[in-house]
Design an enzyme around this catalytic site. Structure first.
Site, PDB file in Angstrom:
ATOM      1  N   ASP A 151     -12.599   2.490   4.946  1.00 15.26           N
ATOM      2  CA  ASP A 151     -11.230   2.738   4.501  1.00 15.26           C
ATOM      3  C   ASP A 151     -10.448   1.464   4.759  1.00 15.26           C
ATOM      4  O   ASP A 151     -10.301   1.035   5.901  1.00 15.26           O
ATOM      5  CB  ASP A 151     -10.657   3.917   5.303  1.00 15.26           C
ATOM      6  CG  ASP A 151      -9.139   4.049   5.179  1.00 15.26           C
ATOM      7  OD1 ASP A 151      -8.551   3.461   4.244  1.00 15.26           O
ATOM      8  OD2 ASP A 151      -8.537   4.749   6.024  1.00 15.26           O
ATOM      9  N   ASN A 202      -4.234   0.755   6.562  1.00 11.89           N
ATOM     10  CA  ASN A 202      -3.045   0.249   7.218  1.00 11.89           C
ATOM     11  C   ASN A 202      -3.238   0.499   8.710  1.00 11.89           C
ATOM     12  O   ASN A 202      -3.992   1.386   9.091  1.00 11.89           O
ATOM     13  CB  ASN A 202      -1.830   1.019   6.702  1.00 11.89           C
ATOM     14  CG  ASN A 202      -0.511   0.444   7.169  1.00 11.89           C
ATOM     15  OD1 ASN A 202      -0.154   0.536   8.336  1.00 11.89           O
ATOM     16  ND2 ASN A 202       0.227  -0.138   6.241  1.00 11.89           N
ATOM     17  N   GLN A 223      -6.374   1.725  -2.274  1.00 16.61           N
ATOM     18  CA  GLN A 223      -7.652   2.300  -1.840  1.00 16.61           C
ATOM     19  C   GLN A 223      -7.523   3.382  -0.778  1.00 16.61           C
ATOM     20  O   GLN A 223      -8.077   4.472  -0.916  1.00 16.61           O
ATOM     21  CB  GLN A 223      -8.573   1.178  -1.336  1.00 16.61           C
ATOM     22  CG  GLN A 223     -10.028   1.596  -1.215  1.00 16.61           C
ATOM     23  CD  GLN A 223     -10.439   1.850   0.237  1.00 16.61           C
ATOM     24  OE1 GLN A 223      -9.604   1.863   1.142  1.00 16.61           O
ATOM     25  NE2 GLN A 223     -11.734   2.049   0.463  1.00 16.61           N
ATOM     26  N   GLU A 224      -6.789   3.106   0.302  1.00 15.55           N
ATOM     27  CA  GLU A 224      -6.677   4.103   1.374  1.00 15.55           C
ATOM     28  C   GLU A 224      -5.945   5.347   0.908  1.00 15.55           C
ATOM     29  O   GLU A 224      -6.387   6.482   1.159  1.00 15.55           O
ATOM     30  CB  GLU A 224      -5.962   3.509   2.593  1.00 15.55           C
ATOM     31  CG  GLU A 224      -5.830   4.521   3.723  1.00 15.55           C
ATOM     32  CD  GLU A 224      -5.262   3.926   4.991  1.00 15.55           C
ATOM     33  OE1 GLU A 224      -5.706   4.329   6.080  1.00 15.55           O
ATOM     34  OE2 GLU A 224      -4.367   3.071   4.908  1.00 15.55           O
ATOM     35  N   GLU A 225      -4.816   5.164   0.238  1.00 14.95           N
ATOM     36  CA  GLU A 225      -4.023   6.306  -0.195  1.00 14.95           C
ATOM     37  C   GLU A 225      -4.796   7.200  -1.171  1.00 14.95           C
ATOM     38  O   GLU A 225      -4.733   8.436  -1.088  1.00 14.95           O
ATOM     39  CB  GLU A 225      -2.725   5.839  -0.840  1.00 14.95           C
ATOM     40  CG  GLU A 225      -1.719   5.232   0.127  1.00 14.95           C
ATOM     41  CD  GLU A 225      -1.906   3.762   0.375  1.00 14.95           C
ATOM     42  OE1 GLU A 225      -1.106   3.138   1.090  1.00 14.95           O
ATOM     43  OE2 GLU A 225      -2.899   3.205  -0.149  1.00 14.95           O
ATOM     44  N   TYR A 284      -6.306   3.172 -10.772  1.00 12.85           N
ATOM     45  CA  TYR A 284      -6.012   2.581  -9.464  1.00 12.85           C
ATOM     46  C   TYR A 284      -4.559   2.143  -9.461  1.00 12.85           C
ATOM     47  O   TYR A 284      -4.047   1.682 -10.485  1.00 12.85           O
ATOM     48  CB  TYR A 284      -6.933   1.373  -9.228  1.00 12.85           C
ATOM     49  CG  TYR A 284      -6.894   0.784  -7.846  1.00 12.85           C
ATOM     50  CD1 TYR A 284      -7.620   1.361  -6.809  1.00 12.85           C
ATOM     51  CD2 TYR A 284      -6.143  -0.355  -7.578  1.00 12.85           C
ATOM     52  CE1 TYR A 284      -7.612   0.812  -5.530  1.00 12.85           C
ATOM     53  CE2 TYR A 284      -6.126  -0.917  -6.309  1.00 12.85           C
ATOM     54  CZ  TYR A 284      -6.853  -0.327  -5.287  1.00 12.85           C
ATOM     55  OH  TYR A 284      -6.830  -0.858  -4.026  1.00 12.85           O
TER      56      TYR A 284
END
EC number: 3.2.1.143
Length: 575
Positions: free
Chosen positions: A293, A296, A310-312, A351
């Site tokens: 992941d 943040n 990517q993380e969200e 994305y």
């Protein structure tokens, strides 16, 4: 003995068991310390909802014919009433929250979708939230039995603060109830910022939809709503574990400490296999691998706000990840967060601004013997906007240690080091297949309890084929150098004894020759130390302005139409 006497004895035994349970709850420091961050109340060692909340949830559970909750506007009015019963100030919510709920449920949902939501899902959520106090009590009663190690390691819901390595196991049903509280904005938020905790209520998610409408924001909410639709008709079974991993700055006899440069420059561990994938997504990998992941430092990043990278996206398609935002404080440079067991519920395309929810996803991952899906996610945060400082050795060290912390499995590494020392072997004599011996060797440990703890804890990471699936970590919005980050992650995975790294380039032009360069490096039989020293030599030249090309071109200019570099017999660059 008369039936009456038997009844009296049964009642007395029941009271005795309840009193024992209450005393046990009273002694749980994890519960007492975390209670201010939960919406429920505790009195006389019992968790409960205030009576007004119970009545409101019962009305919701009976359906719209009784509750009259049949629109987004009325739903939010009901939410405000529950919040008032919990003494939660409406001023703490984002100003446009009510308008966001109305927009989504009354305008963006089709009439049929809205009907099913209010007739089926909302009542199911009402029933689920009514059971939250009992779910929490059951959790704390059974929390320390998960690993069968008694009080040696706590697994109960609590604050996992910075520099405190620890793990929390949550049933997926409890996670569903906690996320229901997030949807209804029921979590207290008075000092979450001061504790370096993320927002956990969904108010900003919905408020942002109204204040700055976008299809990607609508799609994020659709992923969340789809999750609630799924669990309301089929509650998932099993558990999810959330672990804070720490590489101590100070020496610790029981843990690998935060490595210095010399640790990397002298490492004789061979490089692991490197697989390059020019298409596909990390979460689509079908093998046994830890999925990275691109986090943040605040777990989840902007998942519950406007963020959509990517993380969200990972948190939207697997909403159970959001539960970790409730109790995991911000990561420091020597920390990572490991999450095992979440399910993916949604498919998607695109994305960032092009992100779109595209329907249901059937997750067919197997379950391990602790009841977790074999989806392993490690959150590591990269340097943000590093510019030229990312080439200075201090910051290269920061990045490799961050990745190493995420990829490292402490017990396996310790056993590896112990076998080396006891047998007088060098790291060069080991490869991935040798790890099987480490898993099956029966070493005597004087402390029986520690042996029991270690054996049970090792069940959490079974097998020797668990590699790393990653990509351009810290290279998009964070602005990192993808060539540098690819090599750093390869080094970290190798040093952590991972058998392979599967690297997804997402078609990035700068990495078009990554496969060829990695194959060449492996053909040279370089160790971690060899490649690290080469990377530091490059980074030093780059930071001084002595080269402006990327690491791959600098190392193998012949691939780019330039003369080949020369290396001596030890694999060192001849300048």
């Amino acid at each position: 003995m008369t039936l009456f006497m038997l009844s009296i004895i049964c009642v007395l035994n029941l009271v005795k068991r309840r009193n024992k349970k209450k005393r046990k709850m009273e002694k749980r420091e994890d519960l007492r310390s975390f209670l201010p961050y939960l919406p429920v109340v505790m009195r006389s060692s019992t968790l409960f909802w205030p009576s007004h909340v119970v009545e409101a949830l019962k009305e919701l559970a009976r359906g719209p014919l009784h509750s009259h909750v049949d629109s987004g506007h009325i739903l939010f009015t009901a939410i405000e009433d529950i919040r008032n019963s919990l003494s939660l100030s409406s001023n703490s919510l984002a100003p446009s929250t009510s308008l966001g709920y109305s927009l989504f449920f009354d305008e963006l949902m089709t009439r049929e979708e809205s009907r099913k939501w209010f007739e089926e899902v909302v009542p199911a959520l009402g029933s689920l939230l009514l059971r939250l106090p009992s779910l929490l009590e059951a959790h704390y009663e059974n929390a320390d039995k998960v690993l069968n190690v008694g009080a040696m390691i706590g697994t109960g819901l609590r604050m996992l603060d910075s520099q405190e390595a620890g793990i929390v196991f949550l049933s997926r049903e409890l996670i569903a109830a906690l996320l229901g509280c997030s949807l209804f904005c029921l979590f207290p938020d008075h000092d979450r910022y001061m504790k370096q905790l993320q927002i956990i209520n969904f108010d900003q998610l919905f408020a942002s939809l109204y204040e700055d409408y976008s299809q990607k924001q609508e799609s994020k909410i659709r992923c969340i709503i789809h999750y609630f639709q799924r669990i309301s008709s089929d509650m998932p079974k099993g558990v999810v574990s959330f672990e804070r991993k720490v590489l101590p700055f100070e020496g610790d006899a029981d843990l690998i400490s935060y490595p210095k440069s010399n640790f990397w420059s002298t490492s004789a561990i061979p490089l692991c296999k490197f697989e390059v994938h020019t298409s596909g997504h990390i979460e689509d990998q079908s093998g046994e691998a830890v999925e990275v992941d691109f986090a943040n430092k605040y777990l989840g990043g902007g998942a519950l706000g406007r963020g959509c990278v990517q993380e969200e996206i990972r948190f939207m398609v697997s909403p159970e990840l959001i539960a970790g935002m409730l109790f995991l404080t911000a990561m420091e440079e020597n920390e990572a967060i490991d999450i095992v067991g979440v399910e993916r519920f949604s498919s998607y395309t695109g994305y960032a601004s092009s992100f779109r929810f595209s329907g249901d996803y059937v997750d067919e991952r197997d379950v391990d013997n602790l009841g977790r899906r074999k989806t392993r996610i490690v959150a590591i945060d990269a340097l943000c906007s590093p510019g030229m400082r990312q080439y200075r050795e201090k910051f290269v060290l920061r990045e490799i240690n961050k990745a190493f912390c995420g990829f490292l499995y402490q017990f396996k590494y310790q056993k590896y080091q112990k076998i080396l020392q006891e047998n007088g072997w060098s790291s060069e004599q080991f490869d991935a297949s040798t790890l099987t011996h480490m898993e099956t060797s029966e070493e005597e440990i004087s402390n029986h309890e520690f042996e029991k703890f270690q054996n049970n804890y090792q069940r959490m990471e079974q097998g020797n084929n668990i590699g790393v699936a990653t990509g351009n970590w810290g290279c998009g919005a964070f602005g990192g150098d993808p060539e540098l980050k690819a090599i750093i992650q390869w080094l970290a995975a190798s040093q952590a004894l991972r058998p392979f790294i599967a690297y997804y380039t997402f078609g990035l032009e700068a990495l078009q020759n990554l496969d060829e360069v990695a194959s060449w490096i492996l053909s040279q039989r370089w160790t971690v130390g060899d490649l690290w020293n080469m990377l530091i030599e490059y980074s030093t030249k780059r930071s001084k302005g002595e080269t402006t090309v990327g690491f791959l071109r600098w190392l193998l200019p012949s691939l780019y139409g330039h003369g080949a570099r020369s290396f001596d017999g030890d694999g060192c660059l001849v300048t």
